[in-house]
Design a protein around this motif. Sequence first.
Motif, PDB file in Angstrom:
ATOM      1  N   ASP A  31      41.562 111.736  -4.576  1.00 43.70           N
ATOM      2  CA  ASP A  31      40.237 112.246  -4.949  1.00 43.70           C
ATOM      3  C   ASP A  31      39.320 111.170  -5.522  1.00 43.70           C
ATOM      4  OD1 ASP A  31      40.952 114.873  -4.194  1.00 43.70           O
ATOM      5  OD2 ASP A  31      41.973 115.172  -6.114  1.00 43.70           O
ATOM      6  N   VAL A  32      39.651 109.900  -5.293  1.00 43.17           N
ATOM      7  CA  VAL A  32      38.823 108.819  -5.819  1.00 43.17           C
ATOM      8  C   VAL A  32      37.392 108.960  -5.297  1.00 43.17           C
ATOM      9  CG1 VAL A  32      39.315 107.157  -3.962  1.00 43.17           C
ATOM     10  CG2 VAL A  32      38.787 106.337  -6.266  1.00 43.17           C
ATOM     11  N   GLN A  33      36.430 108.604  -6.134  1.00 46.21           N
ATOM     12  CA  GLN A  33      35.018 108.826  -5.792  1.00 46.21           C
ATOM     13  C   GLN A  33      34.249 107.563  -5.423  1.00 46.21           C
ATOM     14  OE1 GLN A  33      35.145 111.082  -9.605  1.00 46.21           O
ATOM     15  NE2 GLN A  33      33.503 112.273  -8.667  1.00 46.21           N
ATOM     16  N   GLY A  34      34.815 106.393  -5.749  1.00 44.72           N
ATOM     17  CA  GLY A  34      34.107 105.157  -5.441  1.00 44.72           C
ATOM     18  C   GLY A  34      35.043 103.981  -5.262  1.00 44.72           C
ATOM     19  N   VAL A  35      34.576 102.986  -4.507  1.00 41.84           N
ATOM     20  CA  VAL A  35      35.325 101.740  -4.307  1.00 41.84           C
ATOM     21  C   VAL A  35      34.331 100.581  -4.409  1.00 41.84           C
ATOM     22  CG1 VAL A  35      36.857 100.406  -2.822  1.00 41.84           C
ATOM     23  CG2 VAL A  35      36.894 102.916  -2.710  1.00 41.84           C
ATOM     24  N   ILE A  36      34.583  99.659  -5.315  1.00 41.82           N
ATOM     25  CA  ILE A  36      33.729  98.476  -5.431  1.00 41.82           C
ATOM     26  C   ILE A  36      34.569  97.265  -5.030  1.00 41.82           C
ATOM     27  CG2 ILE A  36      34.175  98.102  -7.924  1.00 41.82           C
ATOM     28  CD1 ILE A  36      31.101  97.319  -8.045  1.00 41.82           C
ATOM     29  N   CYS A  37      34.007  96.431  -4.173  1.00 43.03           N
ATOM     30  CA  CYS A  37      34.783  95.371  -3.520  1.00 43.03           C
ATOM     31  C   CYS A  37      34.210  93.993  -3.819  1.00 43.03           C
ATOM     32  CB  CYS A  37      34.797  95.595  -2.011  1.00 43.03           C
ATOM     33  SG  CYS A  37      35.384  97.232  -1.516  1.00 43.03           S
ATOM     34  N   GLY A  38      35.097  93.008  -3.887  1.00 44.19           N
ATOM     35  CA  GLY A  38      34.689  91.639  -4.173  1.00 44.19           C
ATOM     36  C   GLY A  38      34.002  90.936  -3.032  1.00 44.19           C
ATOM     37  N   ASN A  39      34.119  91.473  -1.804  1.00 42.40           N
ATOM     38  CA  ASN A  39      33.344  90.923  -0.686  1.00 42.40           C
ATOM     39  C   ASN A  39      33.153  91.991   0.388  1.00 42.40           C
ATOM     40  OD1 ASN A  39      35.766  90.946   0.778  1.00 42.40           O
ATOM     41  ND2 ASN A  39      35.538  88.859   1.526  1.00 42.40           N
ATOM     42  N   ASP A  40      32.383  91.653   1.403  1.00 40.33           N
ATOM     43  CA  ASP A  40      32.036  92.619   2.441  1.00 40.33           C
ATOM     44  C   ASP A  40      33.181  92.913   3.394  1.00 40.33           C
ATOM     45  OD1 ASP A  40      29.509  93.099   1.517  1.00 40.33           O
ATOM     46  OD2 ASP A  40      28.468  91.920   3.032  1.00 40.33           O
ATOM     47  N   THR A  41      34.010  91.920   3.687  1.00 42.17           N
ATOM     48  CA  THR A  41      35.111  92.186   4.605  1.00 42.17           C
ATOM     49  C   THR A  41      36.078  93.212   4.013  1.00 42.17           C
ATOM     50  OG1 THR A  41      36.218  90.183   3.805  1.00 42.17           O
ATOM     51  CG2 THR A  41      34.996  90.008   5.852  1.00 42.17           C
ATOM     52  N   MET A  42      36.322  93.128   2.709  1.00 40.79           N
ATOM     53  CA  MET A  42      37.167  94.139   2.062  1.00 40.79           C
ATOM     54  C   MET A  42      36.462  95.492   2.036  1.00 40.79           C
ATOM     55  SD  MET A  42      39.166  92.095  -1.005  1.00 40.79           S
ATOM     56  CE  MET A  42      37.696  91.761  -1.982  1.00 40.79           C
ATOM     57  N   ALA A  43      35.153  95.485   1.863  1.00 34.28           N
ATOM     58  CA  ALA A  43      34.403  96.745   1.889  1.00 34.28           C
ATOM     59  C   ALA A  43      34.512  97.406   3.259  1.00 34.28           C
ATOM     60  CB  ALA A  43      32.939  96.494   1.533  1.00 34.28           C
TER      61      ALA A  43
END
Length: 311
Positions: free
Chosen positions: A208-220
């Motif tokens: 049920d996670v609501q957000g993901v913040i990533c250190g770069n675009d490829t991981m996003a």
Amino acid sequence: MKKLATLLLSSAMLLAATFAFAESKGTIAIIMPPHDNPFFRAEADGAAAKAQELGYEVWSVQHGDDPNKQMELFDAAIAKKVVAIILDNAGADATVAAVQKAKDAGIPSFLIDREITKSDVAVSQIISNNFQGAQVGAEEFVKLMGEKGTYIELVGKESDTNAGIRSKGYHDIIDQYPDMKMVAQESSNWSQKEAFEDMQTLLQAHPDVQGVICGNDTMAMGAMAALKAAGKANVIVVGFDGSNDVRDSILAGEIKATVLQPCYRQAEMAVEQADKFIKEGKTGLPEKQLMDCVLINADNAAKLETFKLSE
């Protein structure tokens, strides 16, 4: 008549030799991480285009984020007697010896994107203000999340200084909001494949996670692909770099935002400073040069092209 012909021929040969000398300014080595990441490809392309525009030959190679391979390439560059090295390095500590070796051989190095841990070895270190950029991205992430909810952070390669700086910048903002709860933090090593696999695993523990913040675009991109595969495309995802892939995802209403670091321009600047240093023995600028980053979201994504934002 024969003397005149000889004189004309000699003059033509001298003129040709002079022209050839003026045109031959030497070779600039461009040593980058793997080009399969569009960010690093843009750096290499920007540096090569500017070097050729200024009259240099180009030797463009990839170190694969391997310090040993990087040292081999530095040895090769020294053997080739290149006039300068443009570098996005393979480790803040591990790179110092390679840059020092080039300096001892009379070859100046101009670093972009990632800094090293020692000053006065490279001539220039032109880097994005990663802390400022991460703060900008985090502010948008908090806003998109409505200042509350659970989230996952995907961090870059642990040996990369930028990974830690960006994470600190994110938390400098997010940790001010007590209703924002980080449920997992995972290093996906800047990799889209690893981010996809990590996100699949993390979703099993945190469905049920609501957000993901990533250190770069490829991981996003990897995180977004895993979320879509799991039927959770409404999770807020924010990246960092300003790639065309994430631009397209933003325009499609998937990834919500990224942070542009102007890598193409940094690469051009590194070559311009190398050219000035070769000619004058100095750049006239400090070694460490920070460039601010810019938020990219649905409002301005259409203006982004190959890590450059049009007016």
